[in-house]
Write an enzyme that holds these catalytic residues in place. Structure first.
Site, mmCIF file in Angstrom:
data_model
loop_
_atom_site.group_PDB
_atom_site.id
_atom_site.type_symbol
_atom_site.label_atom_id
_atom_site.label_comp_id
_atom_site.label_asym_id
_atom_site.label_seq_id
_atom_site.Cartn_x
_atom_site.Cartn_y
_atom_site.Cartn_z
ATOM 1 N N CYS A 38 50.073 25.502 33.068
ATOM 2 C CA CYS A 38 50.193 25.265 31.630
ATOM 3 C C CYS A 38 50.799 26.508 30.997
ATOM 4 O O CYS A 38 51.434 27.308 31.689
ATOM 5 C CB CYS A 38 48.852 24.881 31.000
ATOM 6 S SG CYS A 38 47.612 26.184 30.921
ATOM 7 N N CYS B 90 43.190 27.052 29.405
ATOM 8 C CA CYS B 90 42.588 25.766 29.011
ATOM 9 C C CYS B 90 42.962 24.651 29.984
ATOM 10 O O CYS B 90 42.164 24.260 30.830
ATOM 11 C CB CYS B 90 43.005 25.375 27.583
ATOM 12 S SG CYS B 90 42.175 26.305 26.289
ATOM 13 N N ARG B 91 44.169 24.131 29.848
ATOM 14 C CA ARG B 91 44.539 22.925 30.593
ATOM 15 C C ARG B 91 44.618 23.120 32.099
ATOM 16 O O ARG B 91 44.026 22.343 32.864
ATOM 17 C CB ARG B 91 45.860 22.367 30.072
ATOM 18 C CG ARG B 91 45.789 21.925 28.638
ATOM 19 C CD ARG B 91 47.146 21.510 28.104
ATOM 20 N NE ARG B 91 48.013 22.691 27.976
ATOM 21 C CZ ARG B 91 49.296 22.628 27.692
ATOM 22 N NH1 ARG B 91 49.892 21.452 27.527
ATOM 23 N NH2 ARG B 91 50.012 23.732 27.574
ATOM 24 N N SER B 92 45.371 24.112 32.564
ATOM 25 C CA SER B 92 45.539 24.245 34.018
ATOM 26 C C SER B 92 44.261 24.672 34.732
ATOM 27 O O SER B 92 43.968 24.138 35.811
ATOM 28 C CB SER B 92 46.726 25.148 34.370
ATOM 29 O OG SER B 92 46.625 26.422 33.791
#
Length: 145
Positions: free
Chosen positions: A9, A14-16
């Site tokens: 990300c 956060c996302r990855s």
């Protein structure tokens, strides 16, 4: 056979890391890592609110630390997964000539979700919604292995 997957990300807080944590819980025999296309958070743990939302689902992200994507990741991983189109383009721009490592959007593994990217909860503040999509895509990815 895919034995090493990298989730990418923007900042890797956060996302990855959430994708890595969720996926490794589903497929513990696959080597995973996560990275960001930017280097602002290198060495930092995942964002506290994301860790809390993941922990509420039984996913522990506390051992992860942010790192920046590197060109040698193309040879270290069998599959690289980007959280959105801009990350995909940024990663592709770093691809060494002649390298054929597959690069995909994570949402490709959740086509029924109707999303073309994993929204960044650092900005949207919807950590649970992001985790819902990540879980759906992770299950879809597992089904392809």
């Amino acid at each position: 056979m895919t034995s090493a997957i990298l989730f990418v990300c923007l900042g890797n807080i956060c996302r990855s890391p959430a994708a890595e944590g969720v996926f490794r819980a589903l497929a513990p025999n696959v080597r995973t890592d996560s990275a960001g296309t930017g280097g602002w958070h290198v060495g930092e743990p995942p964002y506290g609110a994301m860790q809390g939302a993941a922990q509420a689902r039984g996913v522990d992200l506390s051992d992860l630390r942010a790192r920046q994507f590197r060109t040698d990741d193309f040879t270290r991983f069998d599959l690289i997964i980007a959280m959105d189109g801009q990350n995909l383009r940024d990663i592709e721009a770093l691809r060494p000539k002649g390298n054929a490592t597959p690069l995909r959007l994570f949402t490709d593994y959740a086509p029924d979700a109707g999303m073309d990217h994993v929204p960044d909860p650092y900005y949207t503040r919807d950590f649970d919604g992001t985790l819902d999509l990540i879980e759906r895509a992770a299950r879809g990815l597992c089904a392809t292995l």
